[in-house]
Design an enzyme around this catalytic site. Structure first.
Site: not given
Length: 420
Positions: A124, A420
């Site tokens: 990322y 999450f």
């Protein structure tokens, strides 16, 4: 065959989620309960699938969060999640196309920040995400370590007025959420979340327990009768173990939160005193967590630190203007951002502990850096000086590096309370 990227619709969720599960080796949901809790919090309009005919070959989603930033404000943020590409379709640009689509969407939603927890951090960074928080884990030898409870506000010793009680999860749910909500403004990195998360985070399938008990919950309450209030909670499991010498079980802590030091220390002392155990294991605390100063011997707490939340500034100007700064700052930042070119160029950041502005400018740059470094600095965990030591921030005006390092800091370490 060509691929088609489209917004997820409810009838396609099972096939979409199955693609995600397969990409993670089947480790996403351990039970039907976990699977349904994931379905319940999925925001379909913020999720995309990449399809090749009837086959789903890529997934990505984004939760709606409010991110606490230095100064206590909550900034709308996209919690990037459930990202996967089928192993049969790697190196075809599918991930890049989904990241492109997603960041364009996040910008259109008016959310200046995107967040994620990275299964592989190197993936990322090329999309502008920088490591912005860390988490502390510990294995506390409670046969050798004790916990000190600080004095009350009136100077008396001990946890006066604090009562600990076991509570069933269904009965404790509202109290747990209330304590969490009170703490959200107190630390950068914490998440204001939509309804439904209070259920997802308490899902407790036997398959996930690794030999430990079901979740146990203890509430800390102050006061008597109807006037009593819940001021903290501990959510944990107990994993029994025995050897020739006797019991040596482990208390596996999921979460300990409290609104004041006395309640917090009282919960920790309780966890360290549970019968038939000799270890307290916890995997996610702030790096400056007060428990380190409650324990009698921090060396026997076996502390470890790792990366946690990754931050990507989607709109540099809006994101930097949304937080406050520890000391007055007035500088020009030259930002590199090839993936989101609307952020490229020079920005004048002016601010202090009361507020800030960040606008386009043609003035000479004081510091030069990429949007990835800004993400790492954003919540106050990583300093500009530390990044400059790695050659990732460049100073043009003498003194600008020190100014930024101090101003961008936070008096408390940022922390992501849950994944999450």
């Amino acid at each position: 065959m060509t691929t088609d990227t489209r917004v997820l619709e409810a009838p396609d969720w099972d096939r979409w989620f199955a693609t995600l599960e397969r990409a993670f080796g089947g480790a996403v949901a351990n039970s039907s309960e976990e699977r349904e809790s994931s379905r319940a919090v999925t925001e379909y309009e913020r999720s995309v699938g990449v399809w090749e005919g009837d086959a789903c070959v890529g997934t990505a989603s984004a939760f709606s969060f409010g991110l606490t930033v230095p100064g206590g404000a909550r900034v709308p943020a996209a919690g990037v999640t459930m990202v996967s590409v089928a192993a049969t379709h790697r190196r075809r640009g599918i991930l890049t196309s989904m990241m492109r689509r997603q960041l364009d969407d996040v910008r259109s939603w008016g959310e200046p920040v995107a967040l994620l927890t990275a299964s592989e951090p190197d993936i990322y960074g090329r999309f502008g995400y920088g490591a912005a928080t860390r988490q502390l884990s510990a294995e506390i030898d409670t046969s050798r370590v004790s916990f000190r409870v600080p004095a009350n506000t009136d100077g008396t010793e001990g946890p006066d007025g604090i009562r600990l009680r076991y509570a069933a999860l269904d009965d404790a749910r509202a109290s747990i959420e209330s304590v969490y909500a009170r703490l959200v403004p107190s630390r950068p990195g914490m998440l204001e979340r939509r309804p439904g998360w209070e259920n997802k985070l308490l899902v407790d399938p036997p398959e996930a327990r690794d030999g430990a008990s079901a979740f146990q919950c203890v509430l800390a309450r102050r006061g008597e009768g109807e006037g009593a209030e819940t001021v903290g909670y501990a959510l944990f499991r107990v994993k029994p173990t025995w050897d020739e010498a006797g019991p040596k079980g482990t208390v596996v802590v999921n979460k300990v939160l409290a609104v004041d030091p006395v309640a917090y220390a009282t919960l920790w002392r309780f966890l360290g005193d549970i019968d038939l155990t000799s270890t307290v294991s916890v995997s996610n605390l702030p790096v400056d967590d007060p428990f380190q100063f409650f324990v009698s011997d921090v060396r026997r707490s076996n502390l470890r630190v790792r990366d946690s939340l990754y931050v990507r500034l989607v709109e540099v100007g809006a994101a930097l203007a949304a937080r406050t700064y520890q000391t007055p700052v007035d500088m020009v930042l030259e930002v590199e951002d090839a993936f989101c070119p609307w952020n490229e160029g020079r920005w004048r950041l002016t601010g202090d502990e009361k507020g800030a502005s960040c606008e386009r400018t043609a003035d000479t740059a004081d510091l030069s850096l990429s949007v990835r470094e800004l993400g790492s600095m954003y919540l106050g965990d990583t300093s500009a000086a530390a990044l400059a030591g790695a050659g990732r921030v460049r100073e043009s005006r003498p003194g600008a590096l020190t100014e930024a390092s101090v101003a961008f800091g936070s008096p408390v370490a940022p922390w992501l309370p849950h994944g999450f």
